[in-house]
Design an enzyme around this catalytic site. Structure first.
Site, PDB file in Angstrom:
ATOM      1  CD  GLN A 144      -2.814   1.501   2.240  1.00 45.51           C
ATOM      2  OE1 GLN A 144      -2.141   1.897   3.065  1.00 45.51           O
ATOM      3  NE2 GLN A 144      -4.141   1.150   2.132  1.00 45.51           N
ATOM      4  CE1 TYR A 171      -3.547   9.557   7.362  1.00 43.55           C
ATOM      5  CE2 TYR A 171      -4.582   7.366   6.381  1.00 43.55           C
ATOM      6  CZ  TYR A 171      -4.008   8.179   7.457  1.00 43.55           C
ATOM      7  OH  TYR A 171      -4.133   7.696   8.846  1.00 43.55           O
ATOM      8  NE  ARG A 196      -8.764  -0.204   3.068  1.00 45.49           N
ATOM      9  CZ  ARG A 196      -8.671  -0.063   4.131  1.00 45.49           C
ATOM     10  NH1 ARG A 196      -8.117   0.567   5.034  1.00 45.49           N
ATOM     11  NH2 ARG A 196      -9.533  -1.385   4.639  1.00 45.49           N
ATOM     12  N   GLY A 251      -9.866  -6.744   9.094  1.00 43.70           N
ATOM     13  CA  GLY A 251      -8.675  -6.112   9.851  1.00 43.70           C
ATOM     14  C   GLY A 251      -8.452  -6.374  11.024  1.00 43.70           C
ATOM     15  NE  ARG A 252     -11.046  -2.278  14.745  1.00 44.95           N
ATOM     16  CZ  ARG A 252     -12.224  -1.473  15.069  1.00 44.95           C
ATOM     17  NH1 ARG A 252     -13.075  -1.991  15.479  1.00 44.95           N
ATOM     18  NH2 ARG A 252     -12.025  -0.036  14.774  1.00 44.95           N
TER      19      ARG A 252
END
Length: 383
Positions: A118, A204, A251, A340-341
């Site tokens: 990424q 971002y 993404r 994810g988690r």
């Protein structure tokens, strides 16, 4: 569904699902044949070697442990020194950093995994301490309100501080950053990655151009939806010309307001973004859904609009379990699902989901910084 009691303080409730066959079907993505529909999405863990922000053997072990995912996407990896938002995150712009990532990709490939890097530029979501004392850059001279980042405060635990005020990027700045993305894509292939994911989400830099309330430019990079998507398109074009569109994913986070970016008409804006990305024939589109507790689900109508607009592999991530993932896949709304988690504390997550084994809980205090604890010491499931 049938629930049993908690087996230990580190085990959450076990739910026995019908075997989620859709998750374990192979899929073709670009030039790659992936073994299942499970994605390890990018998660910042801040374990790079200092000084230099270099990927290392510890990171190689972490990702190799999770190589049973159909696709691994690395943590956000800054494309330049100015692109760094947080302490201890890895880069991919120096020879030493490329060599460090080569250790990681070699370990993942030895376990049969497929891994994308990424590529990350945080723009205004940083502090001058993290970028050599210079002023951050952004689409506009707008500070991200109520946003903090962490800096190296001389301890293993990160110290959180308010972000710094950015300056508006000039046309020359834009050209420089596009070239940095292009070079980072080349560096990623040199480091052994199978492809790259462009981080255009979570507030971002690229997201700072896309979202209307973070962009008050009056030139061709601001104003209309087409203009606000121009920077995204230029970055994709530069990388596709260099490494091929079939090695590129993107993404997006259409409905989040992470790190202070908000769009006035997100459904329209991000449907247009999907159409634009589809025109480049990239390998996949990765949608980060809102994932805080009690967050609303993404409207099915919007998921269908994205599905209609984008014809590559479509990935969703955010608060999925095996059952919800199965339903989303069988409904045709997505092709792959990111977890994810759950992957933090369950390196063998695909096997656990396949057999309905209980999932371990992660330790939040070990997410950022530190060493082995809370990183590579989570065991695989044992009967």
């Amino acid at each position: 569904m049938k629930e049993t009691s908690i087996m230990s303080e580190n085990i959450i409730k076990k739910t026995e699902y019908i075997t989620p066959n859709a998750l374990f079907q192979p899929i073709k993505m670009g030039k790659f044949e992936l073994k299942n529909r499970i994605v390890l999405p990018p998660m910042t863990r801040s374990r790079s070697t200092q000084p230099g922000n270099v990927a290392n053997e510890l990171m190689a072990e972490y990702y190799a442990q999770r190589a049973s995912a159909g696709l691994i996407v690395s943590e956000g990896t800054q494309i330049s020194a100015l692109g760094q938002g947080y302490a201890w995150t890895p880069g991919i712009y120096s020879a030493e950093q490329i060599a460090g990532w080569k250790k990681v990709t070699t370990a993942v490939h030895a376990k049969g995994g497929t891994m994308f890097a990424q590529l990350w530029h945080v723009g205004r979501v940083t502090h001058t301490n993290n970028i050599g004392g210079v002023q951050p850059i952004s689409s506009s001279a707008l500070r991200a309100e109520n946003v903090k980042v962490f800096v190296d405060n001389g301890k293993q635990e990160p110290g959180f501080v308010d972000v710094s005020m950015p300056r508006e990027m000039t046309k020359d700045d834009i050209r420089v950053v596009v070239a940095e993305y292009r070079q980072a894509a080349l560096n990623a292939l040199e480091a052994g990655f199978d492809g790259i994911e462009l981080h255009a989400a979570n507030g971002y830099l690229i997201n700072q151009f896309i979202d209307s309330e973070a962009n008050n430019r009056t030139d061709e990079y601001g104003g209309s939806t087409e203009n606000r998507l121009r920077f995204l398109g230029e970055v994709i074009a530069a990388m596709a010309d260099t490494i091929g569109a079939d090695r590129i994913g993107v993404r997006l986070a259409p409905l989040t307001s992470l790190n202070g970016t908000v769009d006035a008409n997100p459904i329209d804006t991000y449907t247009a973004a999907a159409v634009l990305l589809d025109s480049y024939h990239i390998a996949y589109l990765h949608i980060a859904e809102v994932d805080w507790d009690d967050a609303p689900d993404t409207p099915v109508s919007f998921k269908q609009a994205l599905r209609d607009a984008f014809h590559g592999v479509l990935i969703f991530a955010g608060r999925y379990n095996a059952e919800k993932a199965q339903k989303t896949l069988t409904a045709g709304l997505a092709d792959m699902i990111g977890f994810g988690r759950p992957f933090v504390a369950n390196p063998d997550l695909p096997n656990r989901m396949k057999h309905g084994y209980p999932l371990a809980e992660h330790h939040p205090e070990t997410l950022f910084g530190g060493a082995e604890k809370g990183y590579i010491d989570y065991p695989e499931y044992q009967e």
